[in-house]
Design an enzyme around this catalytic site. Structure first.
Site, mmCIF file in Angstrom:
data_model
loop_
_atom_site.group_PDB
_atom_site.id
_atom_site.type_symbol
_atom_site.label_atom_id
_atom_site.label_comp_id
_atom_site.label_asym_id
_atom_site.label_seq_id
_atom_site.Cartn_x
_atom_site.Cartn_y
_atom_site.Cartn_z
ATOM 1 C CE LYS A 6 -1.708 1.445 4.067
ATOM 2 N NZ LYS A 6 -1.378 2.825 4.459
ATOM 3 C CG ASN A 7 2.307 2.572 3.510
ATOM 4 O OD1 ASN A 7 1.129 2.849 3.245
ATOM 5 N ND2 ASN A 7 2.701 2.313 4.745
ATOM 6 C CB CYS A 23 -5.408 9.925 11.602
ATOM 7 S SG CYS A 23 -3.758 9.294 11.834
ATOM 8 N NE ARG A 32 0.375 10.327 10.162
ATOM 9 C CZ ARG A 32 -0.194 9.299 9.520
ATOM 10 N NH1 ARG A 32 -1.267 8.756 10.010
ATOM 11 N NH2 ARG A 32 0.306 8.836 8.379
ATOM 12 C CG ASP A 90 3.347 1.301 9.542
ATOM 13 O OD1 ASP A 90 3.569 1.542 8.348
ATOM 14 O OD2 ASP A 90 3.028 2.183 10.367
ATOM 15 N NE ARG A 111 -7.047 4.248 5.765
ATOM 16 C CZ ARG A 111 -6.099 4.871 6.491
ATOM 17 N NH1 ARG A 111 -6.177 4.913 7.797
ATOM 18 N NH2 ARG A 111 -5.083 5.451 5.892
HETATM 19 C C1 EPZ Z 1 4.155 6.853 6.225
HETATM 20 O O1 EPZ Z 1 3.360 7.871 6.821
HETATM 21 C C2 EPZ Z 1 3.259 5.625 6.143
HETATM 22 N N1 EPZ Z 1 2.104 5.915 5.301
HETATM 23 C C3 EPZ Z 1 2.801 5.219 7.540
HETATM 24 O O2 EPZ Z 1 2.039 4.022 7.413
HETATM 25 C C4 EPZ Z 1 4.035 4.931 8.384
HETATM 26 O O3 EPZ Z 1 3.634 4.610 9.707
HETATM 27 C C5 EPZ Z 1 4.941 6.166 8.411
HETATM 28 O O4 EPZ Z 1 5.288 6.538 7.056
HETATM 29 C C6 EPZ Z 1 6.230 5.909 9.177
HETATM 30 O O5 EPZ Z 1 6.904 4.823 8.629
HETATM 31 C C7 EPZ Z 1 2.254 5.918 3.951
HETATM 32 O O6 EPZ Z 1 3.340 5.713 3.429
HETATM 33 C C8 EPZ Z 1 1.017 6.156 3.145
HETATM 34 P P1 EPZ Z 1 6.121 10.316 8.358
HETATM 35 P P2 EPZ Z 1 3.894 9.402 6.834
HETATM 36 O O7 EPZ Z 1 5.980 11.534 7.525
HETATM 37 O O8 EPZ Z 1 4.594 9.706 5.578
HETATM 38 C C9 EPZ Z 1 5.900 13.592 11.786
HETATM 39 C C10 EPZ Z 1 0.234 2.582 7.809
HETATM 40 O O9 EPZ Z 1 -0.195 2.045 8.848
HETATM 41 N N2 EPZ Z 1 5.884 14.554 10.668
HETATM 42 O O10 EPZ Z 1 7.398 9.546 8.322
HETATM 43 O O11 EPZ Z 1 2.775 10.263 7.254
HETATM 44 C C11 EPZ Z 1 4.597 12.838 11.876
HETATM 45 O O12 EPZ Z 1 3.666 13.578 12.641
HETATM 46 C C12 EPZ Z 1 0.657 4.037 7.831
HETATM 47 O O13 EPZ Z 1 0.368 1.994 6.700
HETATM 48 C C13 EPZ Z 1 5.986 15.912 10.946
HETATM 49 O O14 EPZ Z 1 6.095 16.321 12.098
HETATM 50 O O15 EPZ Z 1 4.952 9.299 8.032
HETATM 51 C C14 EPZ Z 1 4.980 11.561 12.557
HETATM 52 O O16 EPZ Z 1 4.998 11.749 13.951
HETATM 53 C C15 EPZ Z 1 0.450 4.688 9.192
HETATM 54 N N3 EPZ Z 1 5.938 16.802 9.914
HETATM 55 C C16 EPZ Z 1 6.408 11.307 12.051
HETATM 56 O O17 EPZ Z 1 6.874 12.560 11.541
HETATM 57 C C17 EPZ Z 1 5.818 16.381 8.609
HETATM 58 O O18 EPZ Z 1 5.794 17.239 7.700
HETATM 59 C C18 EPZ Z 1 6.506 10.264 10.956
HETATM 60 O O19 EPZ Z 1 5.738 10.713 9.865
HETATM 61 C C19 EPZ Z 1 5.719 15.004 8.351
HETATM 62 C C20 EPZ Z 1 5.759 14.095 9.388
#
Ligand code: EPZ
Length: 422
Positions: A22-23, A116, A121, A305, A397
């Site tokens: 998915k990701n 969420c 996020r 995850d 999802r």
């Molecule tokens: C991706 O989310 C994945 N989703 C998530 O999978 C996964 O848990 C996550 O990466 C971490 O590996 C997809 O790829 C669609 P991040 P993403 O940006 O990109 C903070 C699942 O279950 N952050 O690495 O949103 C954020 O709040 C899902 O399949 C900021 O502060 O993850 C979080 O605490 C859940 N500012 C941390 O970084 C930003 O601009 C990690 O977020 C972006 C992120």
């Protein structure tokens, strides 16, 4: 509303093929609009999040067809740069359209995706990276309008190795004028898959999978056909389910190298794992042992995850384990539900202290988010008695008909039809 009903106690056995990631599919589908023409993406999983992404592509002007697990996207008529708030609110991964729309149309209008169940996020790192590439951003707190007369390469250092920010910046920089270096980039396999997809369309990117990615911008990209990598989190989920049910399962078509940290933890917990190329054999016959300390953090460390799912295994292991969640601030919502099934878990800030118990007991529980729901399924498979899981749209999802996957491995699980009120 649909529910999952599970009679626990049956060891999983047999073989299963793991569907596409998915990701990886979500950013790659978004990136397809960067080339004019027909792009074919194979091994796309049939998930509700994918359906939302296809709906967004159609709303932007794409023609989208499905042929089995292949998605065929004709992007010639892409003209719309506004992502509907209704679709944004369904899936925060809509933000993956920012880079591609800025590269294709020079503009994107969307809405703050909002938090969420697992955390706030934020998208500040996405916006800072795009601004460094010359994007002008107007953000009134809910509606965001980004414009770029020209995208220009830059040296960007991420404050945190955000997966999504790394991907959005890669996509925008792929068609910027000049060179971009992205430092402290996320290293997940899905980012490598996105690099390989973009390069198959003519981009010039190197370094994905390391913390420094270099992108030489090109003026245009051309359509391609590309196959998505298997889903490492679905594979990890099945492995944990096999372990806690004392089962013996063969996983076909996986990338063991994408699961190194999870395999290491499972072996420390007493699970037997054998690897033969893209096949993994998982056997949970022995006693499960507590794992002193698991800390989730960006790849290649233990993935956030799989945190909810491993907590079920630790709840049945001999001894006390500690799980520290460092990626998302609210990713312990499954703990209350597992406790209702007899788990002994105490949460203190972002650490969970898990004391193993002899067994879990079936109950009616509620999925609060995607991976928490998967954890409840695993708990139901091993619990004594019947478990009913509500709000299972969260699970759909990220898992393609999870009950069919598990029934193929001998589980006693079914999906009830929604009750239609007269
Ligand atoms: C991706 O989310 C994945 N989703 C998530 O999978 C996964 O848990 C996550 O990466 C971490 O590996 C997809 O790829 C669609 P991040 P993403 O940006 O990109 C903070 C699942 O279950 N952050 O690495 O949103 C954020 O709040 C899902 O399949 C900021 O502060 O993850 C979080 O605490 C859940 N500012 C941390 O970084 C930003 O601009 C990690 O977020 C972006 C992120």
């Amino acid at each position: 509303m649909e529910k999952l009903v599970i009679e626990g106690g049956k060891p999983l056995s047999g073989a299963i093929s793991i569907h596409g990631a998915k990701n990886a599919a979500l950013p790659i589908l978004a990136a397809s609009i960067m080339a004019e023409g027909t792009v074919k993406i194979e091994n796309v999983p049939d998930l509700s999040d994918i359906g939302v992404m296809l709906g967004i592509l159609r709303s932007l002007g794409c023609k989208v067809e499905l042929a089995g697990d292949t998605v065929i996207v004709n992007t010639n008529a892409v003209h719309q740069y506004h992502i509907p708030e209704s679709l944004m609110s369904q899936m925060r991964s809509s933000i993956f359209l920012m880079g591609p729309l800025l590269a294709r149309l020079g503009k994107v209008e969307l809405y703050q995706p909002g938090g969420c169940a697992i955390g706030e996020r934020k998208i500040d790192l996405h916006l800072k990276g795009l601004a460094a590439l010359g994007v002008v951003i107007e953000d009134n707190g809910s509606r965001i309008v980004c414009t770029a007369k020209e995208l220009v390469g830059a040296d960007i250092v991420l404050d945190y190795p955000s997966v999504g920010a790394t991907e959005n910046i890669m996509m925008a920089a792929a068609m910027a004028r000049g060179k971009t270096t992205l430092t402290n980039a996320a290293r997940e396999p899905e980012i490598q898959d996105l690099q390989n997809f973009l390069n198959a369309m003519g981009a010039r990117i190197i370094g994905a999978g390391t913390d420094t990615i270099t992108i030489e911008g090109v003026p245009e990209l051309v359509p391609c056909t590309y196959r998505i990598i298997p889903d490492r989190i679905v594979a990890g989920t099945i492995m944990i389910a096999a372990a806690v049910t004392r089962g013996s399962v063969t996983l076909n078509g996986v990338c063991p190298a994408h699961l190194t940290s999870a395999i290491h933890v499972l072996k420390r917990a007493g699970v037997q794992i054998t690897i033969d190329g893209d096949i993994m054999y998982v056997c949970g016959s022995g006693r499960l042992k507590a794992v002193e300390r698991i800390v989730t953090s960006p790849y290649p460390s233990f993935p956030t995850d799989l945190q909810s799912q491993i907590m079920v295994l630790l709840s049945l292991a001999d001894g006390v384990s500690i799980v520290k969640e460092t990626v998302f601030e609210g990713r312990f919502k499954h703990v209350d539900e597992l406790s209702r099934m007899g788990a002994d878990i105490r949460v203190d800030l972002n650490s969970a202290f898990i004391r193993g118990v002899p067994r879990l007991y079936g109950a009616t529980v509620e999925a609060t988010d995607l991976r928490a729901g998967a954890a409840l399924v695993i708990a139901g498979l091993t619990a004594q008695g019947t478990t009913v899981i509500e709000q299972i749209h969260h699970i759909d999802r990220g898992y393609d008909r999870i009950e069919l996957m598990l029934r193929s491995l001998g589980a006693n699980i079914l999906r009830t039809a929604p009750v239609v009120m007269e």
